[in-house]
Design an enzyme around this catalytic site. Structure first.
Site, PDB file in Angstrom:
ATOM      1  N   ASP A  10     -34.516 -15.345 -28.554  1.00 19.94           N
ATOM      2  CA  ASP A  10     -33.932 -15.966 -29.610  1.00 19.94           C
ATOM      3  C   ASP A  10     -32.731 -17.078 -29.295  1.00 19.94           C
ATOM      4  O   ASP A  10     -32.244 -16.705 -28.134  1.00 19.94           O
ATOM      5  CB  ASP A  10     -33.123 -15.035 -30.636  1.00 19.94           C
ATOM      6  CG  ASP A  10     -32.599 -15.785 -32.151  1.00 19.94           C
ATOM      7  OD1 ASP A  10     -33.374 -16.783 -32.664  1.00 19.94           O
ATOM      8  OD2 ASP A  10     -31.347 -15.662 -32.133  1.00 19.94           O
ATOM      9  N   ASP A  12     -30.184 -19.441 -31.906  1.00 20.39           N
ATOM     10  CA  ASP A  12     -28.761 -19.417 -32.254  1.00 20.39           C
ATOM     11  C   ASP A  12     -28.089 -18.032 -32.777  1.00 20.39           C
ATOM     12  O   ASP A  12     -28.895 -17.137 -33.161  1.00 20.39           O
ATOM     13  CB  ASP A  12     -28.838 -20.027 -33.756  1.00 20.39           C
ATOM     14  CG  ASP A  12     -27.761 -20.699 -33.970  1.00 20.39           C
ATOM     15  OD1 ASP A  12     -26.535 -20.784 -33.544  1.00 20.39           O
ATOM     16  OD2 ASP A  12     -27.804 -21.668 -35.142  1.00 20.39           O
ATOM     17  N   THR A  43     -37.622 -19.404 -31.773  1.00 18.24           N
ATOM     18  CA  THR A  43     -36.954 -19.902 -32.966  1.00 18.24           C
ATOM     19  C   THR A  43     -37.564 -20.065 -34.043  1.00 18.24           C
ATOM     20  O   THR A  43     -38.544 -20.680 -34.160  1.00 18.24           O
ATOM     21  CB  THR A  43     -35.751 -21.024 -32.572  1.00 18.24           C
ATOM     22  OG1 THR A  43     -34.857 -21.355 -33.734  1.00 18.24           O
ATOM     23  CG2 THR A  43     -36.647 -22.311 -32.152  1.00 18.24           C
ATOM     24  N   ASN A  44     -37.176 -19.508 -35.433  1.00 21.94           N
ATOM     25  CA  ASN A  44     -37.324 -19.758 -36.657  1.00 21.94           C
ATOM     26  C   ASN A  44     -37.173 -21.108 -37.086  1.00 21.94           C
ATOM     27  O   ASN A  44     -37.776 -21.516 -37.973  1.00 21.94           O
ATOM     28  CB  ASN A  44     -36.831 -18.838 -37.487  1.00 21.94           C
ATOM     29  CG  ASN A  44     -37.586 -17.375 -37.580  1.00 21.94           C
ATOM     30  OD1 ASN A  44     -38.784 -17.373 -36.973  1.00 21.94           O
ATOM     31  ND2 ASN A  44     -37.197 -16.747 -38.494  1.00 21.94           N
ATOM     32  N   LYS A 185     -40.327 -15.301 -37.464  1.00 19.27           N
ATOM     33  CA  LYS A 185     -39.910 -13.757 -37.409  1.00 19.27           C
ATOM     34  C   LYS A 185     -39.117 -13.426 -38.922  1.00 19.27           C
ATOM     35  O   LYS A 185     -38.547 -14.492 -39.683  1.00 19.27           O
ATOM     36  CB  LYS A 185     -38.545 -14.061 -36.556  1.00 19.27           C
ATOM     37  CG  LYS A 185     -39.018 -13.897 -35.128  1.00 19.27           C
ATOM     38  CD  LYS A 185     -37.884 -14.182 -34.308  1.00 19.27           C
ATOM     39  CE  LYS A 185     -37.288 -15.502 -33.971  1.00 19.27           C
ATOM     40  NZ  LYS A 185     -36.197 -15.566 -32.951  1.00 19.27           N
ATOM     41  N   ASP A 210     -29.990 -11.736 -31.956  1.00 16.35           N
ATOM     42  CA  ASP A 210     -28.652 -11.134 -32.523  1.00 16.35           C
ATOM     43  C   ASP A 210     -29.223 -10.625 -33.861  1.00 16.35           C
ATOM     44  O   ASP A 210     -28.105 -10.177 -34.608  1.00 16.35           O
ATOM     45  CB  ASP A 210     -27.782 -12.355 -32.614  1.00 16.35           C
ATOM     46  CG  ASP A 210     -28.184 -13.203 -33.469  1.00 16.35           C
ATOM     47  OD1 ASP A 210     -29.141 -13.901 -33.493  1.00 16.35           O
ATOM     48  OD2 ASP A 210     -27.408 -13.681 -34.681  1.00 16.35           O
ATOM     49  N   ASN A 211     -30.146 -10.938 -34.433  1.00 14.55           N
ATOM     50  CA  ASN A 211     -30.446 -10.695 -36.109  1.00 14.55           C
ATOM     51  C   ASN A 211     -31.517  -9.617 -36.279  1.00 14.55           C
ATOM     52  O   ASN A 211     -32.511  -9.757 -35.857  1.00 14.55           O
ATOM     53  CB  ASN A 211     -30.951 -11.818 -36.451  1.00 14.55           C
ATOM     54  CG  ASN A 211     -30.973 -11.931 -38.070  1.00 14.55           C
ATOM     55  OD1 ASN A 211     -31.013 -10.886 -38.627  1.00 14.55           O
ATOM     56  ND2 ASN A 211     -30.944 -13.097 -38.790  1.00 14.55           N
ATOM     57  N   THR A 214     -34.617 -10.376 -38.382  1.00 15.57           N
ATOM     58  CA  THR A 214     -35.747 -11.322 -38.049  1.00 15.57           C
ATOM     59  C   THR A 214     -36.140 -10.803 -36.753  1.00 15.57           C
ATOM     60  O   THR A 214     -37.157 -10.247 -36.636  1.00 15.57           O
ATOM     61  CB  THR A 214     -35.077 -12.704 -38.093  1.00 15.57           C
ATOM     62  OG1 THR A 214     -33.947 -13.007 -37.287  1.00 15.57           O
ATOM     63  CG2 THR A 214     -34.945 -13.256 -39.341  1.00 15.57           C
TER      64      THR A 214
END
Lengths: 258, 258
Positions: A10, A12, A43-44, A185, A210-211, A214
């Protein structure tokens, strides 16, 4: 610990925080390179093209990156239309989205039009207006397939948490009473499509993010191991409440040995 | 049958269908006038002013109507801000909405601004854009009260069913994780506020409409009797499934004796 031959990483909150650095991120990528391990930034965010993201990583964050090391939900959406929906070149699609999404779809050979589209695709678009929502709603009500690049409710900007692709999609879900196919995600779709660009197998690949909601859930949904780094959105107390845990958790990527 | 001394009457689907007539509607209003019965047209549509609606009824549908015989969710929103929220003149409110809503709020003395509003009000606005959604989202996230004129998911136009105020609000609900105070039907708010403009008591008032989900539920929620006319949205088979029934049901207002 298992040795992983591929990483889906990922951006951000994991590799950077907007224009700010994330401790240990640059060194983590350098270790992957030294060990010759295959990786892809995942990345989303559908608003930027892969060259734009690669340039940002290289110039702003000092992490030399090539466009083919970046995979966005926009690129995954184009791949999904080709691989899963079997849409042929020239097919009509209506897009709410920015340059990243529009260029991914037009590069794939689709015709971007509000007129009788076969598929409606909705991603974040900070220039969206009512007319675009009306066109998307009417097309889906007439039977066009409906795809969401991702359903993140918010994105951060300098003013605060502003509406994300998930908020725009909520408008269309309410107006059509149709649920979209979700690509980003936590959907496993983006993981399965990204895996086609890695030489590594599912078993030997690690998703880093980090999430929990997701990155980690995407790994759980796609049966790929996960590493949660507490440098962004998710906190330890939030993750402690989850029954399905990440495979690994670290305070920062400094603590991750390859 | 009970004798009713006041009527709250829905418009679209009940008195007209856009520019088309609804059988028995004009005669029904004439009978109310002959019997000197107090009535008010009650609409969730916040986009037009009362004079605009009265003019439309008078000129297009041959039903002579004065502006004070029309009560919109926009007017009810202004009354709610004054009566319930006790907002004083000059208070800052941010509005997503058309002329009907904006003029109701500015006529009530409120200052319409995106800058530090106390209250955010969201109704249908076919000129809405991302910037407006962003401003509304940030204000609500900072603590502004959040009001929806109504939550109708769709409105009809010549192209089909397009996004209604409920769809616009779904975007903001998703981006803020806050539920709005709902003013329009099926909320009892608009009924309670409308009753302040009728001389009739709650017990002797009848709500007339074509939509079970809005008109009839509003009556049930406000403990006011209801008459469903099958000239619009709801069908007999849909209503048969409901446990809470309208007080009365008719095929058209020709069948309603005052």
């Amino acid at each position: 610990m298992k040795k992983y031959t591929g990483y889906l990483i990922d951006l951000d909150g994991t590799i950077y925080q907007g224009n700010n650095k994330v401790d240990g991120a640059k060194e983590f990528i350098e270790r992957l390179k030294i060990h010759n391990i295959d990786y892809l930034f995942l990345t989303n965010n559908s608003t930027k093209t892969a060259p734009m993201v690669a340039e940002f990583l290289t110039q702003v964050h000092g992490i030399p990156t090539l466009p083919n090391q970046v995979y966005t939900s926009a690129m995954a959406t184009a791949d999904y239309l080709i691989n899963t929906l079997k849409l042929t070149k020239g097919s009509r699609v209506y897009v709410i989205g920015e340059i990243g999404l529009k260029s991914a779809l037009s590069n794939a050979g689709f015709q971007l039009t509000a007129k009788e589209p076969e598929v409606v695709i909705v991603g974040l678009d900070t220039q969206v207006n009512y007319q675009m929502f009306e066109d998307a709603t009417l097309a889906i009500r007439r039977g066009a397939k409906y795809i969401a690049t991702n359903l993140d409710t918010n994105i951060p900007n300098e003013r605060g948490l502003i509406p994300g692709a998930g908020a725009l999609n909520a408008l269309i879900i309410t107006a059509t009473n149709v649920q979209p196919i979700e690509i980003g995600k936590p959907s496993s779709q983006i993981i399965e499509l990204a895996m086609q660009r890695l030489v590594s197998s599912f078993e030997q690949t690690l998703i880093v993010g980090d999430n929990y909601a997701t990155d980690i859930l995407a790994g759980i949904n796609a049966h790929v191991d996960t590493l949660l780094t507490y440098t962004g959105i998710s906190t330890k107390s939030q993750v402690a409440k989850q029954t399905k845990k990440p495979t690994y958790e670290v305070d920062s990527l400094n603590d991750w040995y390859i």
